[in-house]
Design a protein around this motif. Structure first.
Motif, mmCIF file in Angstrom:
data_model
loop_
_atom_site.group_PDB
_atom_site.id
_atom_site.type_symbol
_atom_site.label_atom_id
_atom_site.label_comp_id
_atom_site.label_asym_id
_atom_site.label_seq_id
_atom_site.Cartn_x
_atom_site.Cartn_y
_atom_site.Cartn_z
ATOM 1 N N LYS A 1 33.079 -0.976 49.293
ATOM 2 C CA LYS A 1 32.270 -0.634 50.462
ATOM 3 C C LYS A 1 30.986 0.036 49.981
ATOM 4 N N VAL A 2 29.854 -0.371 50.574
ATOM 5 C CA VAL A 2 28.561 0.163 50.156
ATOM 6 C C VAL A 2 27.650 0.305 51.361
ATOM 7 N N MET A 3 26.765 1.294 51.318
ATOM 8 C CA MET A 3 25.783 1.484 52.385
ATOM 9 C C MET A 3 24.398 1.119 51.875
ATOM 10 N N LEU A 4 23.700 0.284 52.653
ATOM 11 C CA LEU A 4 22.334 -0.126 52.340
ATOM 12 C C LEU A 4 21.416 0.248 53.500
ATOM 13 N N TYR A 5 20.120 0.056 53.289
ATOM 14 C CA TYR A 5 19.157 0.076 54.396
ATOM 15 C C TYR A 5 18.182 -1.072 54.159
ATOM 16 N N ARG A 6 18.076 -1.969 55.131
ATOM 17 C CA ARG A 6 17.156 -3.113 55.029
ATOM 18 C C ARG A 6 15.735 -2.647 55.325
ATOM 19 N N PRO A 7 14.779 -2.859 54.398
ATOM 20 C CA PRO A 7 13.397 -2.410 54.653
ATOM 21 C C PRO A 7 12.878 -2.947 55.986
ATOM 22 N N GLY A 8 12.132 -2.097 56.693
ATOM 23 C CA GLY A 8 11.636 -2.465 58.015
ATOM 24 C C GLY A 8 10.173 -2.122 58.196
ATOM 25 N N ASN A 9 9.783 -1.850 59.425
ATOM 26 C CA ASN A 9 8.373 -1.677 59.764
ATOM 27 C C ASN A 9 7.731 -0.450 59.129
ATOM 28 N N GLU A 10 8.556 0.420 58.564
ATOM 29 C CA GLU A 10 7.964 1.566 57.844
ATOM 30 C C GLU A 10 7.047 1.100 56.714
ATOM 31 N N LEU A 11 7.337 -0.059 56.117
ATOM 32 C CA LEU A 11 6.464 -0.565 55.045
ATOM 33 C C LEU A 11 5.110 -1.005 55.596
ATOM 34 N N LEU A 12 5.061 -1.405 56.873
ATOM 35 C CA LEU A 12 3.790 -1.798 57.485
ATOM 36 C C LEU A 12 2.899 -0.595 57.768
ATOM 37 N N ARG B 1 9.744 1.240 43.263
ATOM 38 C CA ARG B 1 10.172 2.038 42.119
ATOM 39 C C ARG B 1 11.641 2.431 42.216
ATOM 40 N N GLY B 2 12.483 1.413 42.353
ATOM 41 C CA GLY B 2 13.920 1.623 42.333
ATOM 42 C C GLY B 2 14.634 0.297 42.204
ATOM 43 N N GLY B 3 15.814 0.316 41.560
ATOM 44 C CA GLY B 3 16.560 -0.917 41.323
ATOM 45 C C GLY B 3 17.837 -1.007 42.133
ATOM 46 N N PRO B 4 18.750 -1.898 41.735
ATOM 47 C CA PRO B 4 19.981 -2.121 42.499
ATOM 48 C C PRO B 4 20.827 -0.861 42.678
ATOM 49 N N HIS B 5 20.885 -0.024 41.655
ATOM 50 C CA HIS B 5 21.646 1.224 41.769
ATOM 51 C C HIS B 5 20.991 2.139 42.794
ATOM 52 N N CYS B 6 19.659 2.231 42.759
ATOM 53 C CA CYS B 6 18.930 3.077 43.715
ATOM 54 C C CYS B 6 19.117 2.597 45.151
ATOM 55 N N MET B 7 19.206 1.288 45.348
ATOM 56 C CA MET B 7 19.239 0.711 46.698
ATOM 57 C C MET B 7 20.621 0.732 47.332
ATOM 58 N N SER B 8 21.607 1.300 46.662
ATOM 59 C CA SER B 8 22.983 1.215 47.142
ATOM 60 C C SER B 8 23.668 2.570 47.091
ATOM 61 N N MET B 9 24.377 2.906 48.164
ATOM 62 C CA MET B 9 25.219 4.102 48.147
ATOM 63 C C MET B 9 26.662 3.660 48.263
ATOM 64 N N ALA B 10 27.335 3.660 47.112
ATOM 65 C CA ALA B 10 28.728 3.229 47.080
ATOM 66 C C ALA B 10 29.583 4.202 47.887
ATOM 67 N N PHE B 11 30.432 3.657 48.779
ATOM 68 C CA PHE B 11 31.341 4.463 49.588
ATOM 69 C C PHE B 11 32.787 4.383 49.072
ATOM 70 N N TRP B 12 33.130 3.258 48.476
ATOM 71 C CA TRP B 12 34.529 3.101 48.032
ATOM 72 C C TRP B 12 34.586 2.213 46.794
ATOM 73 N N ARG B 13 35.275 2.685 45.772
ATOM 74 C CA ARG B 13 35.589 1.886 44.585
ATOM 75 C C ARG B 13 37.064 2.034 44.272
ATOM 76 N N ASP B 14 37.670 0.941 43.804
ATOM 77 C CA ASP B 14 39.041 1.007 43.324
ATOM 78 C C ASP B 14 39.090 1.775 42.012
ATOM 79 N N ALA B 15 40.276 2.237 41.654
ATOM 80 C CA ALA B 15 40.460 2.868 40.363
ATOM 81 C C ALA B 15 40.215 1.856 39.238
ATOM 82 N N VAL B 16 39.695 2.336 38.140
ATOM 83 C CA VAL B 16 39.422 1.465 36.991
ATOM 84 C C VAL B 16 40.739 1.170 36.273
#
Length: 416
Positions: free
Chosen positions: A16-27, A401-416
């Motif tokens: 499970k991960v939380m994102l935010y899709r870029p919107g009109n703030e960029l305009l 100025r951010g990559g895939p790690h920056c663009m994602s807030m992980a909410f749930w990961r299984d144990a390794v």
């Protein structure tokens, strides 16, 4: 354990991960506001959205449940009577809008928006002067008059929040709790309001244990927080995160209630410069025993280990000797770790691709990571080292100025 959150590594199978899709703030970005709003260029919105949609689809194809920040915040505000009005007042306070009449006009605009998600998106987008009833007759102060003067005033009454698509930074899941971060810059501190209300009122995430809160005076940002294992985290001492904040976070994780499970906090001091703004811009974990790293920090890092002291609430600190790979191996209880250099041994490729987040990867499972497509040299090296890559188109997203790690807030990961 809180049922909605579980992060005890950077590489366990992502669920499970939380994102935010870029919107009109960029305009609402302009050349004059790039500096204060922490951008180096203005992304082309339509292409940035296409790239972000591809990122989300790739995650979904890996079996990851994709959540969106604005939807979660809207659900939180709708869940509790009075929460929406409280949010608007809190957001206006954080916006620092001068002038009573101007504040009243903005509040009227917000109250006119029926759909709560549209309200949340409007607060991210920013407010233009031409959207408001700001006639000179309503002015109650000099600040109000300046906003109504089309020659003297800015077209923006409240700036946009364009950095919010980097959801990693505002709050960070550690175990089953959250560090609700205190952002360094004024423009990003407004992002904390969204996390604050999500974690207070959302039916699933409300009441989450907080390891740190955004009202603390010492700044810390999520790009500097890496969950290296079930009982160990790494935190960057960086341009955006202060040692005092790490002291507070470590004390809470090591001694606080409820138990966080964290027994050791490693603090990595990295150069305080724009290109190295967060720890996750210079290294991220890609497999159980493998990290990608910017070679520019090798030999320059200073690392400290923070553990429980002898007395209740006391934190013991010691400076660690050894190379980064040796320190990481000891931290993870491994015989050795591999460090794969961003850009390899090519000094120009390494700094170019680090600037474009070649070291900023997001693991969906051990050895399987999302990367920016544009970092061809680093990606080729990672692939040859046996890492499975999912390449995200990134011509426009990378301008923030951010990559895939920056663009994602992980909410749930299984144990390794």
């Amino acid at each position: 354990m809180h049922e909605g959150l579980n992060i005890r590594s950077e590489i366990g199978r992502l669920r499970k991960v939380m994102l935010y899709r870029p919107g009109n703030e960029l305009l609402n970005l302009s050349p004059d506001t790039l500096g204060p709003l922490l951008f180096d260029d203005i992304p082309f919105l339509e292409e940035a959205q296409r790239e972000h949609d591809c990122f989300a689809r790739m995650l979904a194809d890996e079996g990851v449940e994709v959540l969106y920040l604005d939807e979660l915040v809207a659900e939180a505000l709708d869940a509790v009577p009075g929460a929406r009005a409280e949010f608007c007042e809190r957001w206006l306070d954080e916006a620092g809008l001068p002038g009573r009449a101007a504040r009243g006009a903005v509040r009227e605009l917000l109250d006119s928006i029926d759909d709560t998600r549209a309200l949340v998106d409007k607060c991210i987008e920013g407010v233009r002067a031409d959207e408001l009833d700001l006639s000179p007759t309503r002015a109650a102060s000099l600040a109000d008059l300046m906003l109504t003067d089309r020659n003297a005033g800015s077209p923006l009454v409240i700036d946009p929040i364009p950095n919010i698509y980097f959801t990693r930074d505002t709050f960070s899941v550690i175990g089953s709790g959250v560090s609700l971060n205190s952002m360094l810059s004024r423009t990003r501190r407004r992002e904390g309001v969204f996390g604050e209300f999500l974690l207070r009122y959302h039916p699933e995430y409300g009441g989450t244990p907080l390891w740190y809160t955004s009202d603390r005076p010492h700044n810390i940002e999520g790009g500097d927080i890496l969950v290296l294992g079930p009982d160990v985290i790494g935190v960057g001492i960086s341009e955006r995160t202060s040692p005092a904040a790490i002291d507070e976070l470590a004390a809470r994780l090591l001694w606080g209630e409820p138990e966080s499970g964290v027994a050791r906090v490693f603090a990595f001091s990295i150069p305080h410069k724009r290109s190295f703004m967060h720890l996750d811009t210079v290294f991220t974990q890609v497999d159980v025993d493998t990290f990608t790293v910017h070679p520019g920090i090798l030999g320059t890092l200073v690392v400290f280990e923070l553990t429980r002291g002898a007395r209740e609430g006391e934190v013991g600190i010691r400076r660690l000797d050894g190379s980064l790979d040796e320190i990481l191996a000891r931290a993870l209880g491994l015989d050795a770790v591999r460090l794969i250099k961003c850009g390899g041994d090519d000094p120009i490729a390494s700094v170019r691709e680090q600037w474009n987040d070649g070291s900023n990867t997001l693991a969906v499972a051990p050895g399987r990571v999302l990367v920016y497509q544009r970092n061809a040299v680093t990606n080729d090296i990672l692939s040859r080292e046996g890492i499975e890559l999912l390449e995200i188109p990134s011509a426009e997203l990378s301008r923030g100025r951010g990559g895939p790690h920056c663009m994602s807030m992980a909410f749930w990961r299984d144990a390794v």
